[in-house]
Design a protein around this motif. Structure first.
Motif, PDB file in Angstrom:
ATOM      1  N   LEU A  79      52.444  46.001  46.339  1.00  0.00           N
ATOM      2  CA  LEU A  79      51.136  45.574  46.838  1.00  0.00           C
ATOM      3  C   LEU A  79      51.149  44.100  47.153  1.00  0.00           C
ATOM      4  O   LEU A  79      50.240  43.596  47.765  1.00  0.00           O
ATOM      5  CB  LEU A  79      50.067  45.791  45.759  1.00  0.00           C
ATOM      6  CG  LEU A  79      49.379  47.117  45.718  1.00  0.00           C
ATOM      7  CD1 LEU A  79      48.426  47.158  44.542  1.00  0.00           C
ATOM      8  CD2 LEU A  79      48.649  47.411  47.002  1.00  0.00           C
ATOM      9  N   GLY A  80      52.152  43.427  46.677  1.00  0.00           N
ATOM     10  CA  GLY A  80      52.022  41.984  46.775  1.00  0.00           C
ATOM     11  C   GLY A  80      53.269  41.261  47.145  1.00  0.00           C
ATOM     12  O   GLY A  80      53.838  41.473  48.198  1.00  0.00           O
ATOM     13  N   ILE A  81      53.677  40.425  46.291  1.00  0.00           N
ATOM     14  CA  ILE A  81      54.692  39.450  46.592  1.00  0.00           C
ATOM     15  C   ILE A  81      56.055  40.074  46.335  1.00  0.00           C
ATOM     16  O   ILE A  81      56.399  40.388  45.213  1.00  0.00           O
ATOM     17  CB  ILE A  81      54.491  38.197  45.731  1.00  0.00           C
ATOM     18  CG1 ILE A  81      53.102  37.638  46.000  1.00  0.00           C
ATOM     19  CG2 ILE A  81      55.561  37.176  46.004  1.00  0.00           C
ATOM     20  CD1 ILE A  81      52.651  36.634  45.001  1.00  0.00           C
ATOM     21  N   VAL A  82      56.808  40.267  47.391  1.00  0.00           N
ATOM     22  CA  VAL A  82      58.134  40.841  47.245  1.00  0.00           C
ATOM     23  C   VAL A  82      58.960  39.918  46.372  1.00  0.00           C
ATOM     24  O   VAL A  82      59.055  38.727  46.619  1.00  0.00           O
ATOM     25  CB  VAL A  82      58.793  41.029  48.628  1.00  0.00           C
ATOM     26  CG1 VAL A  82      60.214  41.530  48.478  1.00  0.00           C
ATOM     27  CG2 VAL A  82      57.969  41.992  49.465  1.00  0.00           C
ATOM     28  N   GLY A  83      59.522  40.469  45.334  1.00  0.00           N
ATOM     29  CA  GLY A  83      60.335  39.680  44.429  1.00  0.00           C
ATOM     30  C   GLY A  83      59.532  38.945  43.370  1.00  0.00           C
ATOM     31  O   GLY A  83      60.076  38.183  42.601  1.00  0.00           O
ATOM     32  N   GLY A  84      58.253  39.144  43.297  1.00  0.00           N
ATOM     33  CA  GLY A  84      57.445  38.435  42.313  1.00  0.00           C
ATOM     34  C   GLY A  84      56.325  39.296  41.794  1.00  0.00           C
ATOM     35  O   GLY A  84      56.389  40.506  41.803  1.00  0.00           O
ATOM     36  N   SER A  85      55.283  38.658  41.352  1.00  0.00           N
ATOM     37  CA  SER A  85      54.159  39.354  40.759  1.00  0.00           C
ATOM     38  C   SER A  85      53.287  39.992  41.833  1.00  0.00           C
ATOM     39  O   SER A  85      52.997  39.397  42.857  1.00  0.00           O
ATOM     40  CB  SER A  85      53.320  38.362  39.953  1.00  0.00           C
ATOM     41  OG  SER A  85      52.124  38.974  39.537  1.00  0.00           O
ATOM     42  N   GLU A  86      52.848  41.209  41.580  1.00  0.00           N
ATOM     43  CA  GLU A  86      51.947  41.903  42.494  1.00  0.00           C
ATOM     44  C   GLU A  86      50.482  41.565  42.207  1.00  0.00           C
ATOM     45  O   GLU A  86      49.621  41.844  43.024  1.00  0.00           O
ATOM     46  CB  GLU A  86      52.142  43.415  42.369  1.00  0.00           C
ATOM     47  CG  GLU A  86      53.513  43.872  42.776  1.00  0.00           C
ATOM     48  CD  GLU A  86      53.712  45.356  42.589  1.00  0.00           C
ATOM     49  OE1 GLU A  86      52.720  46.075  42.407  1.00  0.00           O
ATOM     50  OE2 GLU A  86      54.859  45.793  42.619  1.00  0.00           O
ATOM     51  N   GLU A  87      50.200  40.978  41.084  1.00  0.00           N
ATOM     52  CA  GLU A  87      48.819  40.778  40.662  1.00  0.00           C
ATOM     53  C   GLU A  87      47.972  39.930  41.602  1.00  0.00           C
ATOM     54  O   GLU A  87      46.823  40.287  41.867  1.00  0.00           O
ATOM     55  CB  GLU A  87      48.768  40.207  39.243  1.00  0.00           C
ATOM     56  CG  GLU A  87      47.362  39.944  38.728  1.00  0.00           C
ATOM     57  CD  GLU A  87      46.400  41.139  38.867  1.00  0.00           C
ATOM     58  OE1 GLU A  87      45.198  40.893  39.066  1.00  0.00           O
ATOM     59  OE2 GLU A  87      46.837  42.296  38.802  1.00  0.00           O
ATOM     60  N   PRO A  88      48.453  38.807  42.139  1.00  0.00           N
ATOM     61  CA  PRO A  88      47.570  38.023  43.015  1.00  0.00           C
ATOM     62  C   PRO A  88      47.062  38.805  44.224  1.00  0.00           C
ATOM     63  O   PRO A  88      45.873  38.759  44.535  1.00  0.00           O
ATOM     64  CB  PRO A  88      48.455  36.850  43.466  1.00  0.00           C
ATOM     65  CG  PRO A  88      49.469  36.717  42.381  1.00  0.00           C
ATOM     66  CD  PRO A  88      49.735  38.124  41.914  1.00  0.00           C
ATOM     67  N   VAL A  89      47.922  39.553  44.882  1.00  0.00           N
ATOM     68  CA  VAL A  89      47.496  40.314  46.057  1.00  0.00           C
ATOM     69  C   VAL A  89      46.630  41.492  45.637  1.00  0.00           C
ATOM     70  O   VAL A  89      45.643  41.822  46.297  1.00  0.00           O
ATOM     71  CB  VAL A  89      48.705  40.748  46.907  1.00  0.00           C
ATOM     72  CG1 VAL A  89      48.281  41.650  48.051  1.00  0.00           C
ATOM     73  CG2 VAL A  89      49.412  39.512  47.443  1.00  0.00           C
ATOM     74  N   SER A  90      46.942  42.121  44.527  1.00  0.00           N
ATOM     75  CA  SER A  90      46.113  43.214  44.012  1.00  0.00           C
ATOM     76  C   SER A  90      44.708  42.719  43.696  1.00  0.00           C
ATOM     77  O   SER A  90      43.721  43.401  43.966  1.00  0.00           O
ATOM     78  CB  SER A  90      46.735  43.812  42.742  1.00  0.00           C
ATOM     79  OG  SER A  90      47.978  44.382  43.024  1.00  0.00           O
ATOM     80  N   ARG A  91      44.616  41.526  43.128  1.00  0.00           N
ATOM     81  CA  ARG A  91      43.318  40.945  42.806  1.00  0.00           C
ATOM     82  C   ARG A  91      42.494  40.717  44.072  1.00  0.00           C
ATOM     83  O   ARG A  91      41.295  41.005  44.120  1.00  0.00           O
ATOM     84  CB  ARG A  91      43.512  39.625  42.063  1.00  0.00           C
ATOM     85  CG  ARG A  91      42.240  38.942  41.677  1.00  0.00           C
ATOM     86  CD  ARG A  91      42.506  37.708  40.867  1.00  0.00           C
ATOM     87  NE  ARG A  91      41.254  37.058  40.552  1.00  0.00           N
ATOM     88  CZ  ARG A  91      41.163  35.927  39.905  1.00  0.00           C
ATOM     89  NH1 ARG A  91      42.252  35.319  39.466  1.00  0.00           N
ATOM     90  NH2 ARG A  91      39.998  35.387  39.666  1.00  0.00           N
ATOM     91  N   VAL A  92      43.128  40.195  45.128  1.00  0.00           N
ATOM     92  CA  VAL A  92      42.444  39.966  46.400  1.00  0.00           C
ATOM     93  C   VAL A  92      41.995  41.305  46.996  1.00  0.00           C
ATOM     94  O   VAL A  92      40.874  41.430  47.491  1.00  0.00           O
ATOM     95  CB  VAL A  92      43.351  39.181  47.375  1.00  0.00           C
ATOM     96  CG1 VAL A  92      42.725  39.088  48.751  1.00  0.00           C
ATOM     97  CG2 VAL A  92      43.651  37.791  46.828  1.00  0.00           C
ATOM     98  N   LEU A  93      42.849  42.303  46.938  1.00  0.00           N
ATOM     99  CA  LEU A  93      42.518  43.623  47.478  1.00  0.00           C
ATOM    100  C   LEU A  93      41.320  44.230  46.743  1.00  0.00           C
ATOM    101  O   LEU A  93      40.382  44.730  47.377  1.00  0.00           O
ATOM    102  CB  LEU A  93      43.731  44.543  47.391  1.00  0.00           C
ATOM    103  CG  LEU A  93      43.577  45.933  47.995  1.00  0.00           C
ATOM    104  CD1 LEU A  93      43.249  45.856  49.472  1.00  0.00           C
ATOM    105  CD2 LEU A  93      44.848  46.739  47.772  1.00  0.00           C
ATOM    106  N   ARG A  94      41.313  44.157  45.428  1.00  0.00           N
ATOM    107  CA  ARG A  94      40.174  44.696  44.651  1.00  0.00           C
ATOM    108  C   ARG A  94      38.883  43.962  45.017  1.00  0.00           C
ATOM    109  O   ARG A  94      37.826  44.577  45.187  1.00  0.00           O
ATOM    110  CB  ARG A  94      40.453  44.578  43.150  1.00  0.00           C
ATOM    111  CG  ARG A  94      41.504  45.542  42.640  1.00  0.00           C
ATOM    112  CD  ARG A  94      41.598  45.555  41.115  1.00  0.00           C
ATOM    113  NE  ARG A  94      41.793  44.241  40.532  1.00  0.00           N
ATOM    114  CZ  ARG A  94      42.979  43.697  40.269  1.00  0.00           C
ATOM    115  NH1 ARG A  94      44.093  44.346  40.551  1.00  0.00           N
ATOM    116  NH2 ARG A  94      43.065  42.503  39.715  1.00  0.00           N
ATOM    117  N   SER A  95      38.962  42.648  45.159  1.00  0.00           N
ATOM    118  CA  SER A  95      37.776  41.867  45.503  1.00  0.00           C
ATOM    119  C   SER A  95      37.269  42.228  46.895  1.00  0.00           C
ATOM    120  O   SER A  95      36.055  42.333  47.116  1.00  0.00           O
ATOM    121  CB  SER A  95      38.089  40.372  45.422  1.00  0.00           C
ATOM    122  OG  SER A  95      36.956  39.611  45.741  1.00  0.00           O
TER     123      SER A  95
END
Length: 149
Positions: A79-95
């Motif tokens: 969902l997010g950052i290839v090679g890193g944390s998915e949480e920031p992009v997931s948070r934006v998507l939920r918002s």
């Protein structure tokens, strides 16, 4: 060629023009910094925001010093950052879903499966190619044509 007459210019009070400008301009903030992720609800609740676009690659660059060690993620599942944390992009998507604001993102690789994966994840706007991909493809085509001469 004769000069063409130009429509007459006339000034309008700001109060009149700002409402018509707002109706004609699409406002799409780009979410590419950790601060934007942190204030995503505030950004998406601004009246007049028509959509948003999240940039995982830029976020990865900004977040690299504070992320846990990079790990490999299958890009089509991320969902997010290839090679890193998915949480920031997931948070934006939920918002974006909470605020009913369409959210855009780059396709993982421009393939139809990458595009479908982004749409399945909940993104309403998905790019099909990046500028660098388009330039590289065009340059390769030109090189092939030059070699064929």
């Amino acid at each position: 060629m004769q000069p063409q007459p130009q429509p007459a210019y006339h000034a309008e009070p700001t109060s009149n023009s700002s409402s018509s400008i707002c109706a004609d301009v699409v406002i799409i903030p780009q979410i590419d910094r950790p601060e934007a992720v942190g204030d995503i609800d505030g950004i998406l609740s601004v009246p007049g925001v028509d959509a948003a676009f999240v940039r995982p690659q830029a976020l990865a660059t900004e977040l690299a010093p504070i992320l846990p060690p990079l790990r490999t993620i299958e890009p089509h599942r991320s969902l997010g950052i290839v090679g890193g944390s998915e949480e920031p992009v997931s948070r934006v998507l939920r918002s974006s879903h909470r605020h009913s604001v369409p959210l855009g993102i780059d396709s993982v690789d421009g393939s139809s499966s990458g595009i479908r994966a982004r749409v399945h994840q909940g993104f309403q706007l998905v790019t099909v190619a990046s500028d660098i991909d388009a330039l590289a493809s065009a340059a390769a085509d030109q090189l092939r044509m030059a070699r064929a001469v």
